[in-house]
Write a protein that holds these residues in place. Structure first.
Motif, mmCIF file in Angstrom:
data_model
loop_
_atom_site.group_PDB
_atom_site.id
_atom_site.type_symbol
_atom_site.label_atom_id
_atom_site.label_comp_id
_atom_site.label_asym_id
_atom_site.label_seq_id
_atom_site.Cartn_x
_atom_site.Cartn_y
_atom_site.Cartn_z
ATOM 1 N N VAL A 196 44.833 40.190 29.595
ATOM 2 C CA VAL A 196 44.443 41.491 29.216
ATOM 3 C C VAL A 196 44.816 42.574 30.266
ATOM 4 N N VAL A 197 45.820 43.477 29.896
ATOM 5 C CA VAL A 197 46.153 44.579 30.971
ATOM 6 C C VAL A 197 45.392 46.066 30.427
ATOM 7 N N ILE A 198 44.839 46.666 31.193
ATOM 8 C CA ILE A 198 44.266 48.001 31.159
ATOM 9 C C ILE A 198 45.020 49.223 31.827
ATOM 10 N N ASP A 199 45.832 49.634 31.067
ATOM 11 C CA ASP A 199 46.701 50.576 31.800
ATOM 12 C C ASP A 199 45.846 52.145 31.825
ATOM 13 N N MET A 200 45.746 52.525 33.198
ATOM 14 C CA MET A 200 44.841 53.603 33.423
ATOM 15 C C MET A 200 45.651 54.900 33.730
ATOM 16 N N SER A 201 47.170 54.709 33.522
ATOM 17 C CA SER A 201 48.064 55.681 34.046
ATOM 18 C C SER A 201 47.823 57.001 33.530
ATOM 19 N N ARG A 202 47.349 57.103 32.231
ATOM 20 C CA ARG A 202 47.022 58.382 31.683
ATOM 21 C C ARG A 202 45.406 58.751 31.780
ATOM 22 N N SER A 203 44.964 58.291 32.703
ATOM 23 C CA SER A 203 43.479 58.842 32.864
ATOM 24 C C SER A 203 43.098 58.786 34.426
ATOM 25 N N HIS A 204 41.902 59.200 34.546
ATOM 26 C CA HIS A 204 41.544 59.419 35.829
ATOM 27 C C HIS A 204 39.991 59.056 35.979
ATOM 28 N N VAL A 205 39.781 58.325 36.970
ATOM 29 C CA VAL A 205 38.368 57.876 37.432
ATOM 30 C C VAL A 205 37.691 58.973 38.260
ATOM 31 N N TRP A 206 36.508 59.510 37.666
ATOM 32 C CA TRP A 206 35.955 60.371 38.544
ATOM 33 C C TRP A 206 34.775 60.028 39.425
ATOM 34 N N ASP A 207 33.985 58.930 38.960
ATOM 35 C CA ASP A 207 32.540 59.054 39.714
ATOM 36 C C ASP A 207 32.335 57.510 39.429
ATOM 37 N N ALA A 208 30.911 57.174 40.054
ATOM 38 C CA ALA A 208 30.729 55.663 39.840
ATOM 39 C C ALA A 208 30.424 54.896 38.641
ATOM 40 N N SER A 209 29.861 55.998 37.825
ATOM 41 C CA SER A 209 29.552 55.544 36.480
ATOM 42 C C SER A 209 30.712 54.852 35.819
ATOM 43 N N THR A 210 31.837 55.458 36.086
ATOM 44 C CA THR A 210 33.168 54.907 35.258
ATOM 45 C C THR A 210 33.638 53.623 36.092
ATOM 46 N N VAL A 211 33.435 53.405 37.499
ATOM 47 C CA VAL A 211 33.702 52.436 37.854
ATOM 48 C C VAL A 211 32.848 51.152 37.660
ATOM 49 N N ALA A 212 31.470 51.415 37.191
ATOM 50 C CA ALA A 212 30.554 50.403 36.785
ATOM 51 C C ALA A 212 30.861 50.039 35.456
ATOM 52 N N ALA A 213 31.314 51.112 34.636
ATOM 53 C CA ALA A 213 32.155 50.656 33.311
ATOM 54 C C ALA A 213 33.167 49.680 33.529
ATOM 55 N N LEU A 214 33.935 49.916 34.253
ATOM 56 C CA LEU A 214 35.208 49.047 34.240
ATOM 57 C C LEU A 214 34.829 47.817 34.847
ATOM 58 N N ASP A 215 34.124 47.698 35.827
ATOM 59 C CA ASP A 215 33.512 46.423 36.376
ATOM 60 C C ASP A 215 32.917 45.628 35.128
ATOM 61 N N ALA A 216 32.059 46.313 34.215
ATOM 62 C CA ALA A 216 31.485 45.651 33.186
ATOM 63 C C ALA A 216 32.484 45.052 32.008
ATOM 64 N N VAL A 217 33.397 45.845 31.938
ATOM 65 C CA VAL A 217 34.631 45.347 31.112
ATOM 66 C C VAL A 217 35.093 44.081 31.571
ATOM 67 N N VAL A 218 35.730 44.213 32.671
ATOM 68 C CA VAL A 218 35.955 42.882 33.652
ATOM 69 C C VAL A 218 34.934 41.844 33.420
ATOM 70 N N SER A 219 33.918 41.939 33.743
ATOM 71 C CA SER A 219 32.752 40.958 33.754
ATOM 72 C C SER A 219 32.842 40.249 32.496
ATOM 73 N N LYS A 220 32.842 41.033 31.412
ATOM 74 C CA LYS A 220 32.630 40.328 29.989
ATOM 75 C C LYS A 220 33.967 39.481 29.790
ATOM 76 N N TYR A 221 35.158 40.065 30.071
ATOM 77 C CA TYR A 221 36.385 39.223 29.787
ATOM 78 C C TYR A 221 36.224 37.809 30.879
ATOM 79 N N GLU A 222 35.791 37.960 32.117
ATOM 80 C CA GLU A 222 35.906 36.663 32.885
ATOM 81 C C GLU A 222 34.925 35.758 32.227
ATOM 82 N N ARG A 223 33.643 36.271 31.797
ATOM 83 C CA ARG A 223 32.655 35.268 31.218
ATOM 84 C C ARG A 223 33.500 34.426 30.038
ATOM 85 N N LEU A 224 34.224 35.121 29.453
ATOM 86 C CA LEU A 224 35.125 34.248 28.428
ATOM 87 C C LEU A 224 36.303 33.650 29.019
#
Length: 508
Positions: free
Chosen positions: A453-481
């Motif tokens: 899975v590739v998540i392209d973030m070139s058209r977005s911007h990460v502004w705060d820790a809440s977004t980093v936590a959300a991205l980490d949660a996405v990665v964590s869910k994929y890794e569990r699978l």
């Protein structure tokens, strides 16, 4: 409101300060400034007395405070032609001190409040004014106009008000409306005051006058030091009121400065204004005054009704105030309140932003902008505190902005087949912060996606820790699978934030 930038301040000085010299060299401009100062001084007297009563102190404290602050801010302030004196907002804040602990504690509170304002100015509080949106500013102006108008109602419909007051106010309004069409050499408010006073005296009409509002002083203010113990207990008593006074005074003063900037199409020095307000309050307390801040009503009389543009009018407003109450106190006392009510009603009409409430404007304006304006107006009028209204308006604007921006983030999915097998590609588009990244984890098809899975973030911007936590949660869910995730396209700032916070925000 823009930040205080050295280059801009220099430009502001070049446009604003020389007008003082121009006024001194031009008989016409100087006459306008002198007459404007006189009109403001006359209007200040009943206001200062009324605010002294609100604060629970002798009316002379309010008058002395208005004199000292007007003269001081003429030299120290950053907004030419703005009037600073004793105000109702400050009176309401410090009234409990005078009522519960006495005048000496009130004076100590005023001096401490001025010191706090200077500290806040040095810390750059003026720069925070840029975060006040236009809808809040419009609400502030409209609420201010309503408060100015409602403050006149007791003089029109209060107990014992004779019917003669109403025709006098009506005549005053006619003079204020039609005289500027004939000539602007003499300010219409001054003509109104003179003519109505002459009529009342000539015909012997018994109507409320300035003298009925309270006793006028008969001596100069003197330096004094408040008789309070210099202990921690004293500080605990006055500090909360001093801090509230400092914040309310700065907020009202800087908002008023911004309003005058827009009216005159000039820039003023907000940090200097904040410093000047603090110094003026310290001087006011040192002379036994009750403190204050910028006065929107008198400022509008000075700038809009009388056409003043320089520090001369502000300085002379203070000087004339002292002369009027000390030398011409008997004359000032016979001025009918009806004349001042007429002037303030016209100030209300001139201050209110009528364009903001037109049906055509309301139809075109986003509902969130209108809602923020209404929240500011209702909160201000309900509490009679401009600071509360502005703060609630800013909070409402922030919440509505966050909700609106939260819907601008999209996640697009596609599946590509390459030499290594199938790969799911996601493109995230939009600004990611605590509101917009809340639902980010629900935008991915975890079970159906291939091994890569590739998540392209070139058209977005990460502004705060809440977004980093959300991205980490996405990665964590994929890794569990048992799937591999690559986050690509992060710009340098977002990549640095993601790298610094990954694992520290509880995403895994």
């Amino acid at each position: 409101m823009s930040a205080v930038i050295p280059g801009r301040d220099a430009a502001a000085r070049s446009r604003i300060e020389p007008t003082v010299l121009q006024a001194l060299r031009s008989p016409r401009l100087l006459a306008r400034e002198v007459l404007a100062g006189l009109v403001v001084a006359i209007a200040l007297i009943p206001e200062a007395i009324a605010f002294s009563i609100i604060a629970g102190v002798d009316p002379r404290l309010g008058l002395f405070s208005s004199f000292v602050m007007a003269v001081a801010i003429a030299f120290l302030g950053g907004r030419p032609a703005m009037i600073t004196a004793a105000t109702g907002a400050i009176a309401l804040v410090i009234a409990p001190v005078a009522r519960e602990h006495g005048v000496d504690y009130l004076i100590a509170t005023v001096i401490l409040g001025g010191l706090i304002q200077i500290v806040l100015a040095v810390l750059g509080v003026a720069k925070l004014m840029r975060f006040i949106p236009r809808s809040v500013m419009v609400g502030f102006v409209n609420a201010l106009a309503i408060l100015i108008f409602t403050a006149q109602l007791p003089q029109l419909f209060g107990d014992g008000i004779p019917w003669l007051v109403w025709p006098l106010v009506a005549v005053g309004l006619l003079i204020l409306v039609f005289m500027p069409r004939l000539t602007r050499v003499v300010p219409a408010p001054l003509v109104t005051i003179v003519l109505l006073t002459a009529a009342v005296v000539a015909f012997g009409w018994r109507v409320p006058t300035v003298g009925d509002q309270g006793e006028l002083p008969d001596s100069l203010p003197a330096l004094l030091f408040p008789d309070v113990p210099l202990t921690l207990e004293t500080l605990q008593i006055i500090a909360p009121y001093a801090l509230a006074m400092a914040v309310v005074g700065l907020l009202e003063s800087l908002m008023t400065a911004k309003l005058v900037d827009e009216i005159t199409d000039t820039r003023s020095r907000k940090t200097r204004e904040a410093l000047g307000q603090g110094a003026a309050n310290i001087l006011s307390g040192a002379f036994g005054g009750m403190g204050g801040c910028a006065m929107i009503g008198q400022t509008m009389i000075n700038v809009k009704a009388s056409g003043a543009r320089t520090r001369i009018s502000t300085f002379l407003a203070g000087v004339f105030l002292l002369i009027l109450v000390l030398v011409l106190g008997d004359v000032v006392a016979i001025i009918p309140m009806a004349a001042l009510v007429a002037v303030m009603v016209m100030v209300t009409v001139a201050t209110f932003d009528w364009h903001s409430v037109r049906p055509s404007t309301l139809r075109r304006m986003p509902k969130s902008e209108t809602a923020v304006m209404l929240i500011t107006v209702i909160a201000t009028v309900w509490t009679h505190n401009l600071a509360i209204g502005v703060v609630l308006g800013v909070v409402a604007a922030m919440v509505m902005f966050a909700r609106r921006v939260a819907h601008f983030v999209t996640v697009t999915r596609s599946v590509a087949v390459d030499a290594d097998g199938s790969t799911a590609h996601y493109v995230v588009d939009g600004e990611l912060f605590f509101a917009s990244s809340n639902d980010l984890t629900t935008q991915f098809d975890y079970a159906a996606d291939p091994e890569r899975v590739v998540i392209d973030m070139s058209r977005s911007h990460v502004w705060d820790a809440s977004t980093v936590a959300a991205l980490d949660a996405v990665v964590s869910k994929y890794e569990r699978l048992g799937k591999t995730v690559t986050i690509a396209g992060l710009n340098p700032a977002a990549s640095a934030l993601h790298g610094r916070l990954t694992g520290a925000v509880g995403g895994h």
